[in-house]
Design a protein around this motif. Structure first.
Motif, PDB file in Angstrom:
ATOM      1  N   GLU A   1       0.721  -1.168  -0.334  1.00 48.77           N
ATOM      2  CA  GLU A   1      -0.322   0.081  -0.263  1.00 48.77           C
ATOM      3  C   GLU A   1       0.487   1.306   0.252  1.00 48.77           C
ATOM      4  OE1 GLU A   1      -3.170   1.997   2.725  1.00 48.77           O
ATOM      5  OE2 GLU A   1      -2.547   0.299   3.430  1.00 48.77           O
ATOM      6  N   GLN A   2       0.879   1.829  -1.171  1.00 48.34           N
ATOM      7  CA  GLN A   2       1.749   2.888  -0.901  1.00 48.34           C
ATOM      8  C   GLN A   2       0.355   4.666  -0.294  1.00 48.34           C
ATOM      9  OE1 GLN A   2       2.325   5.251  -4.853  1.00 48.34           O
ATOM     10  NE2 GLN A   2       3.549   6.204  -4.251  1.00 48.34           N
ATOM     11  N   VAL A   3       1.596   4.747   0.620  1.00 50.49           N
ATOM     12  CA  VAL A   3       1.768   5.978   1.691  1.00 50.49           C
ATOM     13  C   VAL A   3       1.017   7.424   1.077  1.00 50.49           C
ATOM     14  CG1 VAL A   3       1.925   6.541   4.033  1.00 50.49           C
ATOM     15  CG2 VAL A   3       1.754   4.182   3.763  1.00 50.49           C
ATOM     16  N   ASP A   4       2.455   7.680   0.642  1.00 55.00           N
ATOM     17  CA  ASP A   4       2.555   8.628   0.104  1.00 55.00           C
ATOM     18  C   ASP A   4       3.709   8.633  -1.354  1.00 55.00           C
ATOM     19  OD1 ASP A   4       5.321   8.972   0.751  1.00 55.00           O
ATOM     20  OD2 ASP A   4       4.523   9.891   2.813  1.00 55.00           O
TER      21      ASP A   4
ATOM     22  N   THR B   1       6.905   6.315   0.287  1.00 57.82           N
ATOM     23  CA  THR B   1       6.293   5.485   1.417  1.00 57.82           C
ATOM     24  C   THR B   1       5.457   4.619   1.383  1.00 57.82           C
ATOM     25  OG1 THR B   1       7.442   7.628   3.367  1.00 57.82           O
ATOM     26  CG2 THR B   1       6.393   5.476   4.155  1.00 57.82           C
ATOM     27  N   PHE B   2       5.957   3.235   2.091  1.00 54.60           N
ATOM     28  CA  PHE B   2       4.987   2.203   1.492  1.00 54.60           C
ATOM     29  C   PHE B   2       4.866   1.261   2.654  1.00 54.60           C
ATOM     30  CE2 PHE B   2       8.147   1.729  -1.750  1.00 54.60           C
ATOM     31  CZ  PHE B   2       8.433  -0.010  -1.675  1.00 54.60           C
ATOM     32  N   ASN B   3       3.754   0.573   3.294  1.00 57.22           N
ATOM     33  CA  ASN B   3       3.840   0.098   3.937  1.00 57.22           C
ATOM     34  C   ASN B   3       3.494  -1.747   2.870  1.00 57.22           C
ATOM     35  OD1 ASN B   3       3.903   1.019   6.096  1.00 57.22           O
ATOM     36  ND2 ASN B   3       1.755   1.699   6.154  1.00 57.22           N
ATOM     37  N   GLY B   4       3.700  -3.204   3.617  1.00 55.65           N
ATOM     38  CA  GLY B   4       3.750  -3.778   2.583  1.00 55.65           C
ATOM     39  C   GLY B   4       3.456  -5.377   3.878  1.00 55.65           C
TER      40      GLY B   4
ATOM     41  N   SER C   1       5.338  -7.638   8.073  1.00 56.84           N
ATOM     42  CA  SER C   1       5.160  -6.172   8.078  1.00 56.84           C
ATOM     43  C   SER C   1       5.926  -5.248   7.587  1.00 56.84           C
ATOM     44  CB  SER C   1       3.778  -5.818   9.230  1.00 56.84           C
ATOM     45  OG  SER C   1       2.793  -6.713   9.413  1.00 56.84           O
ATOM     46  N   PHE C   2       6.136  -5.260   7.057  1.00 50.66           N
ATOM     47  CA  PHE C   2       6.951  -3.436   6.736  1.00 50.66           C
ATOM     48  C   PHE C   2       7.115  -2.431   6.255  1.00 50.66           C
ATOM     49  CE2 PHE C   2       6.669  -5.755   2.399  1.00 50.66           C
ATOM     50  CZ  PHE C   2       6.600  -4.531   1.776  1.00 50.66           C
ATOM     51  N   LYS C   3       7.591  -1.594   6.748  1.00 50.89           N
ATOM     52  CA  LYS C   3       7.765   0.095   6.019  1.00 50.89           C
ATOM     53  C   LYS C   3       8.439   0.240   5.231  1.00 50.89           C
ATOM     54  CE  LYS C   3       6.966   4.965   7.024  1.00 50.89           C
ATOM     55  NZ  LYS C   3       6.656   6.124   8.648  1.00 50.89           N
ATOM     56  N   ALA C   4       8.531   0.801   4.024  1.00 44.38           N
ATOM     57  CA  ALA C   4       9.528   1.395   3.127  1.00 44.38           C
ATOM     58  C   ALA C   4       9.282   2.782   3.420  1.00 44.38           C
ATOM     59  CB  ALA C   4       9.286   0.137   1.802  1.00 44.38           C
TER      60      ALA C   4
END
Length: 172
Positions: A37-40, A43-46, A60-63
């Motif tokens: 999921e794109q946050v901005d 940044t994206f979470n997955g 679960s990660f944040k990139a």
């Protein structure tokens, strides 16, 4: 743990850069990716499923893209957690794009830190598993990148192609 590698694709550098920033394109290259999921813009979470030796789970990660130097260099940091085993992962991935033989070479350096049960398994098992996943990622990326460029007529004649397995050390 440091892993490096490269892939050569028969496309212009600008096309490879656009591909790397397209979340939908890139997501199709990641083995075990279960959701993204794109946050901005940066940044994206997955969630990614992975198995290392006898231990498997869902991270679960944040990139976050921390550096952009179009179309030559991209740096991404990742943090993740696997709740079942209590394992944590942190990584910084540096991608460098250069024109080689009429195509693009994408070189990467992944600096990975693991904690929890996964870290106990040992670096040799982790390195082997990471190498397999990175090799699969680079093969998928090259195929998707060249297929998408072929649709738009961007393939360059005479460019080198091929995957190179991860190696230890700095950016190639």
């Amino acid at each position: 743990m440091r892993l490096t590698g490269k892939l050569d694709a028969n496309v212009p550098v600008e096309r490879a850069w656009t591909f790397l920033l397209d979340l939908n394109e890139l997501a199709g290259c990641v083995p075990g990716l279960q959701s993204i999921e794109q946050v901005d813009d940066s940044t994206f979470n997955g969630v990614i499923g992975a198995k290392v030796g006898p231990i498997g789970g869902r991270f679960s990660f944040k990139a976050t893209i921390t550096e952009r130097h179009p179309p030559d260099r991209l740096v991404v940091t990742m943090d993740g957690e696997e709740s079942t085993t209590g394992s944590r992962m942190g990584a910084t991935i540096t991608l460098a794009l250069v024109l080689v033989d009429g195509g693009t070479r994408v070189s990467y350096l992944a600096e990975i830190a693991l904690g929890g049960k996964l870290a106990i398994i040992g670096e040799m098992v982790l390195r082997a598993t990471a190498g397999v996943l990175l090799n699969e990622f680079t093969q998928r990326m090259r195929r998707r990148l060249e297929a998408s460029a072929g649709d738009s007529g961007e393939i360059l004649p005479g460019a080198r192609r091929g995957d190179h397995p991860p190696a230890q050390g700095g950016l190639p």
